[in-house]
Each structure stands twice: as structure tokens, then as C-alpha cells.
Design a protein around this motif. Structure first.
Motif, PDB file in Angstrom:
ATOM      1  N   THR A 788       0.806  -1.227   0.000  1.00 37.06           N
ATOM      2  CA  THR A 788       0.000   0.000   0.000  1.00 37.06           C
ATOM      3  C   THR A 788       0.831   1.267   0.000  1.00 37.06           C
ATOM      4  OG1 THR A 788      -0.137  -0.098   2.422  1.00 37.06           O
ATOM      5  CG2 THR A 788      -1.927  -1.122   1.174  1.00 37.06           C
ATOM      6  N   GLY A 789       2.139   1.136   0.174  1.00 38.95           N
ATOM      7  CA  GLY A 789       2.992   2.313   0.210  1.00 38.95           C
ATOM      8  C   GLY A 789       3.032   2.953   1.591  1.00 38.95           C
ATOM      9  N   GLY A 790       3.480   4.191   1.629  1.00 36.65           N
ATOM     10  CA  GLY A 790       3.593   4.909   2.893  1.00 36.65           C
ATOM     11  C   GLY A 790       4.942   4.776   3.548  1.00 36.65           C
ATOM     12  N   ALA A 791       5.976   4.410   2.774  1.00 33.08           N
ATOM     13  CA  ALA A 791       7.324   4.289   3.340  1.00 33.08           C
ATOM     14  C   ALA A 791       7.836   5.660   3.767  1.00 33.08           C
ATOM     15  CB  ALA A 791       8.271   3.657   2.332  1.00 33.08           C
ATOM     16  N   LEU A 792       8.381   5.724   4.974  1.00 27.92           N
ATOM     17  CA  LEU A 792       8.953   6.968   5.505  1.00 27.92           C
ATOM     18  C   LEU A 792      10.474   6.942   5.463  1.00 27.92           C
ATOM     19  CD1 LEU A 792       6.665   7.217   8.675  1.00 27.92           C
ATOM     20  CD2 LEU A 792       6.385   8.453   6.506  1.00 27.92           C
ATOM     21  N   TRP A 793      11.046   5.759   5.519  1.00 24.20           N
ATOM     22  CA  TRP A 793      12.516   5.614   5.529  1.00 24.20           C
ATOM     23  C   TRP A 793      12.836   4.156   5.241  1.00 24.20           C
ATOM     24  CZ3 TRP A 793      15.420   2.238   8.379  1.00 24.20           C
ATOM     25  CH2 TRP A 793      16.799   2.428   8.400  1.00 24.20           C
ATOM     26  N   SER A 794      13.993   3.904   4.634  1.00 23.30           N
ATOM     27  CA  SER A 794      14.418   2.514   4.453  1.00 23.30           C
ATOM     28  C   SER A 794      15.928   2.438   4.371  1.00 23.30           C
ATOM     29  CB  SER A 794      13.808   1.907   3.193  1.00 23.30           C
ATOM     30  OG  SER A 794      14.548   2.264   2.036  1.00 23.30           O
ATOM     31  N   THR A 795      16.438   1.226   4.496  1.00 25.06           N
ATOM     32  CA  THR A 795      17.885   0.973   4.386  1.00 25.06           C
ATOM     33  C   THR A 795      18.323   0.850   2.931  1.00 25.06           C
ATOM     34  OG1 THR A 795      17.431  -1.396   4.578  1.00 25.06           O
ATOM     35  CG2 THR A 795      18.018  -0.208   6.611  1.00 25.06           C
ATOM     36  N   HIS A 796      17.365   0.736   2.004  1.00 23.98           N
ATOM     37  CA  HIS A 796      17.668   0.543   0.578  1.00 23.98           C
ATOM     38  C   HIS A 796      18.494  -0.711   0.344  1.00 23.98           C
ATOM     39  CE1 HIS A 796      15.983   4.456  -0.391  1.00 23.98           C
ATOM     40  NE2 HIS A 796      16.716   4.983   0.572  1.00 23.98           N
ATOM     41  N   THR A 797      18.223  -1.729   1.121  1.00 24.27           N
ATOM     42  CA  THR A 797      18.985  -2.977   0.988  1.00 24.27           C
ATOM     43  C   THR A 797      18.166  -4.065   0.306  1.00 24.27           C
ATOM     44  OG1 THR A 797      18.320  -3.472   3.278  1.00 24.27           O
ATOM     45  CG2 THR A 797      20.522  -2.577   2.950  1.00 24.27           C
ATOM     46  N   TYR A 798      17.208  -3.673  -0.523  1.00 25.85           N
ATOM     47  CA  TYR A 798      16.414  -4.657  -1.237  1.00 25.85           C
ATOM     48  C   TYR A 798      17.244  -5.294  -2.364  1.00 25.85           C
ATOM     49  CZ  TYR A 798      15.818  -0.528  -4.196  1.00 25.85           C
ATOM     50  OH  TYR A 798      16.047   0.592  -4.968  1.00 25.85           O
ATOM     51  N   LYS A 799      16.838  -6.457  -2.784  1.00 23.04           N
ATOM     52  CA  LYS A 799      17.552  -7.186  -3.841  1.00 23.04           C
ATOM     53  C   LYS A 799      17.411  -6.446  -5.167  1.00 23.04           C
ATOM     54  CE  LYS A 799      15.809 -10.957  -5.611  1.00 23.04           C
ATOM     55  NZ  LYS A 799      15.378 -12.363  -5.786  1.00 23.04           N
ATOM     56  N   ARG A 800      18.555  -6.249  -5.875  1.00 22.10           N
ATOM     57  CA  ARG A 800      18.552  -5.537  -7.157  1.00 22.10           C
ATOM     58  C   ARG A 800      18.590  -6.538  -8.319  1.00 22.10           C
ATOM     59  NH1 ARG A 800      19.528  -0.091  -5.575  1.00 22.10           N
ATOM     60  NH2 ARG A 800      19.486  -0.148  -3.292  1.00 22.10           N
TER      61      ARG A 800
END
Length: 924
Positions: A788-800
Motif C-alpha cells: 500500500t505504500g507509505g514508506a517513511l525511511w528505508s535501508t535501501h537494501t532490497y535485492k537488485r
């Protein structure tokens, strides 16, 4: 001439202390007094610890008339409270059995309630010490320095009388230490002295309740020199040459001449056995007897589940004598003496002592009385008593598989009234000044403390844990300010809101600040469920209502992360459910000829729908049918067990029982985050982790919050993100209710500061953090999420993706995965290929040691690892493929395990490889 202080104790210089708090003042007093009276400092300090743990107690007496640091005694008739006739009666008849006959105590046993032999010399060591140092009695009671001087003078006098000298060697002071105990017998004196010398050997260090920092260094090789001269207790328990009768009472033998049983005690603890009365009171009525029931616990199915802590309200000898009078209708399994910690067993543990005023509790418990008088202002117990009690309870809990917690080890003040008529008169000992924190520490089951100080959320299970220090000195009527074991409970989140009132104690109005008003107090170690949180005030479900207490910075509660605990609430469809004071079986369980006991709820108590209480494992309703002294009645000495079951719960200040058919069970909300998500109010303490399909987020012991890729091997895979807060042992992560995820240093918190790192997402109440299966750790707004979204912050460590396009940068933490391998740009600057099957590294750029280095697929065709801050125009290249001159070239992590740089337009099927790792050879 000066005599050296005891070896191993640092002699502190008598420098003038600065104005304001003097945390080492007591240490200086020990040094000065040891030198003045030629007493080894280690002996003086260890004796003081064995009496008081070096606490002054604000000059207030112990429950046996000891004062200040040295525990010097002074008891007079004027200091004792005179019990009324009602008070005397209330101290006896602890059967708690409404089917029994009328209570008919002997006049002598009534008169003895509260009796203390105040003229005994052993109760006037403070008077003796005051004369020795030429000071008024009042100063030795109130002034810690005068108390230490008086104690040192008294020790010196005892040593001089015993040996004729004042030796510098601490080992030579055994006779003086024995005599300082004021024990009425040799066995007790030996136990006191043995503990004193054990403290000297191990050393001690403590910050007292009023902030004094005291240290006694260890002397591990020290062994006392035990003289051949026998201990003479008569010197201390006689009056003008006439024996008081105190000492012989401790070693009475059965009147019928039978062999005295061996006391059930651990080895090393000084115990004796003095049998309580088991005698018929009316020759025409076999059911009229005292003072306990014959049973065969736990072999007969009557399990021993609890230990109940009492105090005597009379001196040791009087208590023993009372329990030997069958018209007292009262007894205990054990009585512990204050001066030396002697343990006297009076009822075998297989039998049922009459000690709690509730037959059901008596059936399933062991009662332990601790010597304590009704002295005006009395507020503490001696260390000898605590240590003996803890040693005994530790032994008993092991013998009967009783958990070492406050649901199973509790005071008489936690025993419920079995029926309405009993509740208001239930006893409240050992009272608000029993140090449960210290006691549970001695048991090896510390209650602990909460350095996190986090706000709480409804549905959490918490332990009440106020500090037993000057930080928690709630006002108690007729008592000076001093540490206490409870927090007051109010009807709302403010000191202006009234104290809650128990309906059995107060028909109208509010609770009070009297020590005996147990209805408005939550006691150390008890566990309750959070009902609400407002600012620094916490509400718990207590006695059928929300009960609020001031919880500064959240530090006076310890959240439980054990979600296996059982909570109960009213079953679906019920607006409220009844509460019982005992767990008796249903009427149909009783054999013909045995009167069924009523299953009657406590009419003024209930649990409304939505309220939550901690439950212990369900038990079957049972009743021990004991009618005649000789067991001759039908089904006499029989345990009657029904099919109805009950949950024991912590309902208010006392236990209660609920029918399992009336409730549904839930589990508490975990304050320590588990699984993949941190909800508001949850935290990660050192050693705890979140875990998703491909990633682990760990709060490390070094203070760093780190995300690790999972691999096919054991242990952690490569780290791909961290908070950078290493070097702060004990730091923890906290998902605040304002939406900010924060790493705090140990002892820090939302109200105390100490922020080391945060996501900067405050202002988003209800936000939460989750570790996604794609490897990204994200803070989402309330209601948001991966879909649904609504991300405020992340580590950006998702798989590329597996392909690195021309012009793309691989920042620290970047990773991609193919069928057999994983490519990671690590935090240490190394670009590494790991084999998925076992997590083994099969290639790297060898650029570790360059934190925050990154890889760049340049537009000129060269793949380069640059140090942090470096780049094509600034330099700082650490490694490259050497493939420049091929504009538009790109790199890809192939499914065959190879990592290849291709020229523009090239690929696995068309060729054009410019460089590769050759790692296809290292995978299946």
C-alpha cells in the motif's frame, strides 16, 4: 600505639569531605572506627553487613529492634505497640476453614501475642555501646558514624573479654563475632560467625539505599581461629542471673517422648526441629484439635505449589511457644530467628500447617515465619534472616519443583480471603518494607531492572520493579521516608487523583497511605497487564479496574517478552465474570457422607469484559478433607478432586482464582520485537533480531544495529547496512510511538536522552518498521505497507537486478542474486561473490578495509571500486576490471555463476565479453 586495620581493606585517608553528598563517608567511618578501637576493619565491616547490609534505614529500627549500620539493639516496652484484644485474636486461628468449629484460644496464648522479652541484655546492645563511647542512645540510633563507633567499641569489648587482647589478625576475632550475634545458643552464633568470615573471604562492594559506596576487599585465604572455649549464650539472655527461658524454648522436644524429626533443610544451614502441637482440645470432640493437619504431601496428590512469607509479630521464643499450644489453631512449617538466622522447623512439609488464613492456600503451600516484633516505626529485617530464608526457600523450591518467581513465592499479604467474611481481616505481612528485590537476588532469581525506560502499550505484561532505594520512598503513615517495595495506585494518571479503594476495606471513599492498606499497592515482582499509558503514567488491570501509577521514564516496570504466558479475560458474550478466593471442587465430587464445601465467589470482586490478568497453569478444584485428630471420620485425610478447573491469577495485591469455563485465554503483546516487525513501543535489546526470508537485522552487543544477508551457510552472511553505533555496549533500538526508530545508549531513553542514531521519522504516530523478504528494512506510516505504500525511511537494501547498467553505482549494501551466486557491495568496501549453497565467498575485489567504498560501472566501460569520496574526477580507485574504452559496456551476474562485463550490444548468447570472474567453475 596504632594498630593496623585488617589486611585487604583499603584504608582511606581522613580528608575533609566536600560539601554536599559524600558517597564515601561510611567507608571513612569504618576506617576511623577500626583504627580508634583497634578492630580489624574487615571484621567491623563484615559484621555490619551481616546485620544491615550497611544501610542506615534513616535511623529507624528493624522489626527486632536493631538500629543503623551496626544493627545495635534497643527494645523497651514503650517502643512496642500494644495489641488490642481484636488484634490478638486476629494473629491466631490461621485455619481459614469455614467448616471448622469455633475458635477457643487459651487465655495464656492470647496474652502472649506480641510478647517480647524486652529486658534481655541481647536487646540492649545499643545501650551498652552508647556507654562505651560516651554518647546518648539517640545518636547511635540516628547517626551512622556513631553507630559504627559503637559497634567497634562493643566488638573490642567482646574480644578483650574472650581473649584478653585486641589482635591485628582478623582470624583471631571469632569469639567477638560470635558474641556480637547475640544468639541464644551456640549453633546460631556459629552460623552468624561463619557468614561474617565468608563475607571477608569473598569481599563485598555495594552502593547502599542512600547512596553510600562501600567496598571491602577480599581475603580469600583467611580462616578464623576457632577457640576451644565454648560459647556462653546465658551471658546474653539472662537477667540478673535468672534465665529468661528464651534459649531453652528453641530446643524443646516432643511432650510424648517421641523422636524429634530431622529438619528438612539444606546442608550448611543451621536448623532444628521443634514440633508444633498436634493435640485434641476437647476430650469429647475429636474434630477440635490443633495446630495442623496430618497429610502426605505431595505423594497423596496434594501438590506443594507456593511458599508464603510471614513475620511473627512476637519474638522467636513466644512464637515457638504459641505454635506448641494447640488452642492457637496456628502454626508454620518454619520459624526463622532474626539475630543469627537459625531455622526451626515445626511442621513436617508433608503435613498442612495452619499459617495463611485460607485453607486452600494452606493445602498447597509451605509457610515460613520470620521473627519480627510490632515495634513502632519498624521497617527492616536483618541480613541473617534474609540469608537463611533464601537458603531455605531455594532448597524447598528445588525439592518440590516450585518456580522461583513472585507468583509462587509471596507474602501473607498476597493470600486471598477465601470468602467475603475473611477478606478485610487478611494479614498484610511481611509488609511494604520487605526487600523483595534483595530477597529474589539471594534466591538466584533477580527481578532485575529496566534500563530501557520505554513507554508501554496496552496488552503488554510487565513486572512491577520500583528501586528499593531513596528514589522510591512513598509516604507511609507513621513511618519516616525510606525505601519501599511498592507503588501507589490511583484512579487516574495524576497525583491529584485518589488512591484506589478496595471494596472490602473501604465501603466508600479512597485508599489510604497506611501500611496495612494492601488494596492500593502494586508490589515489587508482581506482574500485571498494561491497560493504558499516558505520559509517564501507566495503568494496569488491577482489582477489576484501571489502576494508574507514576512510572518515571518507564523504568519502574520490566516488560516481558515471553509471549508464551497465559492471559485471561471474560469469555465472549460475558459482560463480567466472578472471582474466587479458593479453588474448591464442585459438589458432585464429594463422597457420600462428606459435606460439600460451597463454591462461592467473592461478591465484591469481578472481571469485566476486556480486562486482562496473568494466569498460572490451570489446576483442578480440590479439597483436603481432614476432620478428626485420629483420622477416624468417613473419608478422613482424603484429597477430594473435582473436574472443575481454575486459573490462579494476580487479581490485585492478592491472588484469586477464576473458573476456566468463564474465561478465554490470550497471550501478551511482546515488547521485544520478534519475527519481521517492530510495532510502536517495541524494542530490540542486545542479542535480539528480526528475521525475514533473506535478511537478519540484529541489535549487536557492541551497540550496532546491523542487517545481514542470509546465506546457505551457518552464522551471519555479509553485512549490508548498519546504524554505525558500535562501541556502545548495551545500546538498544526502540520503535517509538511518535514514529521514530531510535538507537539509544544503555540507560538512555525517550525521556532521558542518549540518542545514538535515528530514522528521523518522528511526527508519524503509529508508524512501524518491518524487515521485508526482499531484504529492505522499512519504516512505514500507520496503515502503510509493502503493498500500500507509505514508506517513511528505508535501508535501501532490497535485492537488485542482475544487470548493472552503464553509469550505475553500487553503494555499500547493494546486492543482487542469481541462481547460484550473490554479488554484494559490502560495508567494508569489498565487492564479493558468495555461493548460495553454502555462503562461501568465491571471488572478491580484495578492497576490504575501505568503509563505504562503492562500485561504479563507468560510461567508458570500466567497472571500478572507489574509496568513499573518490570518483572518476577525484581519483581514489581501489580496483577495476580494466575495461575502459568500451563506451556503453555493462556488467551482469549470470545464472551460471559467472560475473561478466560485456561490451555494448553483447551478452551471454551473443558474446562480446570484456572481463569475467570465471566463477562459473565454482558452482554446480
Amino acid at each position: 600505639m596504632a594498630v593496623a586495620v585488617g589486611a585487604g581493606v583499603t584504608a582511606l585517608a581522613q580528608a575533609k569531605q566536600p560539601a554536599g553528598p559524600q558517597p564515601y563517608a561510611l567507608q571513612h567511618e569504618f576506617t576511623a572506627a577500626a583504627q580508634e578501637f583497634h578492630v580489624p576493619q574487615s571484621v567491623l565491616m563484615a559484621v555490619a553487613y551481616q546485620e544491615s547490609r550497611w544501610d542506615t534505614h534513616n535511623g529507624m529500627p528493624s522489626t527486632t529492634g536493631n538500629y543503623n549500620v551496626m544493627g545495635l539493639t534497643q527494645v523497651s516496652p514503650q517502643t512496642l505497640k500494644r495489641p488490642s484484644g481484636k488484634d490478638r485474636t486476629a494473629e491466631l486461628d490461621m485455619r481459614g476453614d469455614d467448616h471448622r468449629g469455633r475458635f477457643r484460644p487459651d487465655a495464656r496464648v492470647l496474652a502472649d501475642v506480641g510478647a517480647v522479652r524486652t529486658s534481655a541484655p541481647a536487646l540492649h546492645t545499643l545501650d551498652q555501646a552508647a556507654k562505651l563511647i560516651g554518647q546518648p542512645d539517640s545518636t547511635l540510633r540516628a547517626d551512622m558514624g556513631k553507630s559504627v563507633r559503637g559497634g567497634a567499641a562493643l566488638l573490642a569489648r567482646y574480644e578483650k573479654a574472650a581473649t584478653g587482647t585486641l589482635p591485628a589478625d582478623p582470624a583471631q576475632w571469632y569469639p567477638a563475632v560470635e558474641r556480637f550475634s547475640q544468639s541464644p545458643d551456640a549453633a546460631g552464633a556459629v552460623q552468624f560467625a561463619r557468614r561474617v568470615y565468608a563475607h571477608i573471604r569473598t569481599g563485598l562492594s555495594r552502593t547502599t539505599t542512600d547512596g553510600q559506596q562501600v567496598t571491602m576487599s577480599a581475603q580469600p585465604a583467611l580462616r578464623p581461629h576457632i577457640t576451644s572455649a565454648g560459647y556462653q549464650p546465658a551471658d546474653y539472655w539472662t537477667e540478673g542471673g535468672t534465665n529468661t527461658g528464651y534459649a531453652p524454648a528453641g530446643y524443646a522436644v516432643p511432650a510424648d517422648g517421641t523422636t524429634t524429626p530431622t529438619p528438612e533443610c539444606p546442608s550448611g544451614l543451621v536448623c532444628n526441629f521443634v514440633p508444633a502441637a498436634y493435640t485434641q482440645n476437647d476430650p469429647n470432640d475429636k474434630s477440635n484439635y490443633g495446630n495442623y493437619d496430618i497429610a502426605n504431601r505431595p505423594t497423596d496428590g496434594n501438590s506443594i505449589r507456593n511458599i508464603v512469607i510471614h513475620d511473627t509479630e512476637s519474638d522467636y521464643a513466644t512464637t515457638v511457644n504459641q505454635f506448641q499450644d494447640p488452642t492457637a489453631y496456628a502454626s508454620a512449617n518454619y520459624v526463622i530467628r532474626s539475630s543469627d538466622g537459625l531455622v526451626t522447623q515445626m511442621v513436617p512439609n508433608e503435613d498442612i500447617a495452619w499459617h495463611s488464613g485460607n485453607k486452600y492456600v494452606n493445602m498447597h503451600s509451605i509457610g515460613i515465619e520470620h521473627e519480627g516484633y510490632a515495634i513502632s516505626g519498624a521497617s527492616w529485617y536483618t541480613e541473617s534472616e534474609y540469608e537463611s530464608s533464601a537458603a531455605l526457600v531455594k532448597y524447598l523450591t528445588a525439592q518440590y519443583n516450585i518456580p522461583l518467581d513472585r507468583e509462587h513465592i509471596f507474602g501473607h499479604d498476597n493470600v486471598p480471603g477465601p470468602l467475603d467474611a475473611y477478606v478485610a481481616g487478611m494479614h498484610w505481612d511481611p509488609g511494604p518494607f520487605w526487600d523483595w528485590t534483595h530477597y529474589m537476588q539471594l534466591l538466584g532469581a533477580p527481578i532485575g531492572a529496566n534500563p530501557v525506560g520505554d513507554p508501554l502499550q496496552a496488552g503488554e505484561l510487565v513486572t512491577i520493579a520500583p528501586p528499593f532505594t531513596t528514589a522510591n520512598e512513598p509516604p507511609v503513615d507513621n513511618a519516616s521516608p525510606q525505601p519501599a517495595n511498592f507503588v501507589y495506585l490511583r484512579t487516574g494518571p495524576s497525583t491529584s487523583d485518589p488512591l484506589i479503594a478496595d471494596p472490602y476495606l473501604h465501603s466508600t471513599g479512597t485508599g489510604t497511605t497506611t501500611a496495612y492498606d494492601w488494596g492500593d499497592k502494586a508490589v515489587t515482582g508482581q506482574r500485571f497487564v498494561v491497560a493504558a499509558q499516558q505520559g509517564e503514567w501507566t495503568a494496569i488491570w488491577y482489582s477489576g479496574q484501571e489502576a494508574w501509577f507514576d512510572n518515571p521514564s518507564g523504568q519502574w516496570t520490566i516488560p516481558s517478552d515471553d509471549t508464551s504466558q497465559t492471559l485471561i479475560t471474560a469469555k465472549d458474550g460475558a459482560t463480567s465474570i466472578p472471582v474466587y478466593g479458593r479453588a474448591y471442587p464442585e459438589a458432585g465430587a464429594y463422597p457420600t457422607g462428606v459435606t460439600a464445601q460451597p463454591v462461592t465467589p467473592l461478591s465484591k470482586y469481578s472481571i469485566a469484559a476486556g480486562q486482562l490478568y496473568l494466569a498460572q497453569p490451570a489446576v483442578k478444584g480440590d479439597f483436603y478433607n481432614s476432620v478428626n485428630i485420629d483420622g477416624s471420620a468417613p473419608d478422613d485425610r482424603t484429597l477430594i478432586t473435582g473436574t472443575s478447573t481454575y486459573y490462579p491469577i494476580q487479581y490485585n495485591g492478592r491472588l484469586a482464582y477464576v473458573d476456566t469455563a468463564d474465561v478465554k485465554t490470550l497471550t501478551p503483546i511482546a515488547p521485544t520485537a520478534t519475527g519481521t516487525t517492530m510495532q510502536p513501543g517495541q524494542f530490540l535489546t542486545p542479542g535480539h533480531s528480526l528475521s525475514s526470508a533473506g535478511m537478519t537485522l540484529t541489535m549487536q552487543n557492541d551497540g550496532n544495529l546491523v542487517a545481514y544477508l542470509k546465506t546457505g551457510g551457518t552464522g551471519n552472511g555479509p553485512a549490508v547496512w548498519s546504524s554505525g553505533t558500535n562501541g556502545h555496549t548495551g545500546a538498544y533500538a526502540y520503535m517509538q510511538s511518535d514514529g521514530n526508530l531510535v538507537v539509544y545508549k544503555s540507560g538512555g531513553g525517550p525521556n532521558t536522552g542518549g540518542t545514538l542514531w535515528s530514522t528521523g521519522t518522528s511526527g508519524h504516530a503509529g508508524a512501524y518498521a518491518t524487515l521485508q523478504n526482499d531484504g529492505n528494512f522499512v519504516v512505514y506510516a500507520s496503515g502503510g505497507g509493502p503493498s500500500t505504500g507509505g514508506a517513511l525511511w528505508s535501508t535501501h537494501t532490497y535485492k537488485r537486478g542482475q544487470t548493472i547498467a552503464s553509469g550505475q553505482k553500487l553503494w555499500a549494501g547493494w546486492w543482487a542474486q542469481a541462481q547460484y551466486t550473490r554479488l554484494v557491495m559490502q560495508l567494508d568496501g569489498n565487492l564479493v561473490i558468495y555461493r548460495n549453497s553454502d555462503g562461501k565467498a568465491i571471488w572478491s575485489s580484495a578492497t576490504s578495509g575501505h568503509s563505504s567504498a562503492y562500485a561504479y560501472m563507468q560510461t567508458d566501460g570500466n567497472l571500478v571500486v572507489y574509496k568513499s569520496g573518490g570518483g572518476p574526477s577525484t581519483g581514489g580507485a581501489l580496483w577495476s576490471t580494466g575495461t575502459w574504452g568500451h563506451s556503453g559496456a555493462y556488467a551482469t551476474l549470470q545464472n551460471d555463476g559467472n560475473f561478466v562485463v560485456y561490451k555494448s550490444g553483447g551478452g551471454p548468447s551473443t558474446g562480446g565479453a570484456l572481463w569475467s570472474t570465471g566463477t562459473y567453475k565454482n558452482v554446480p
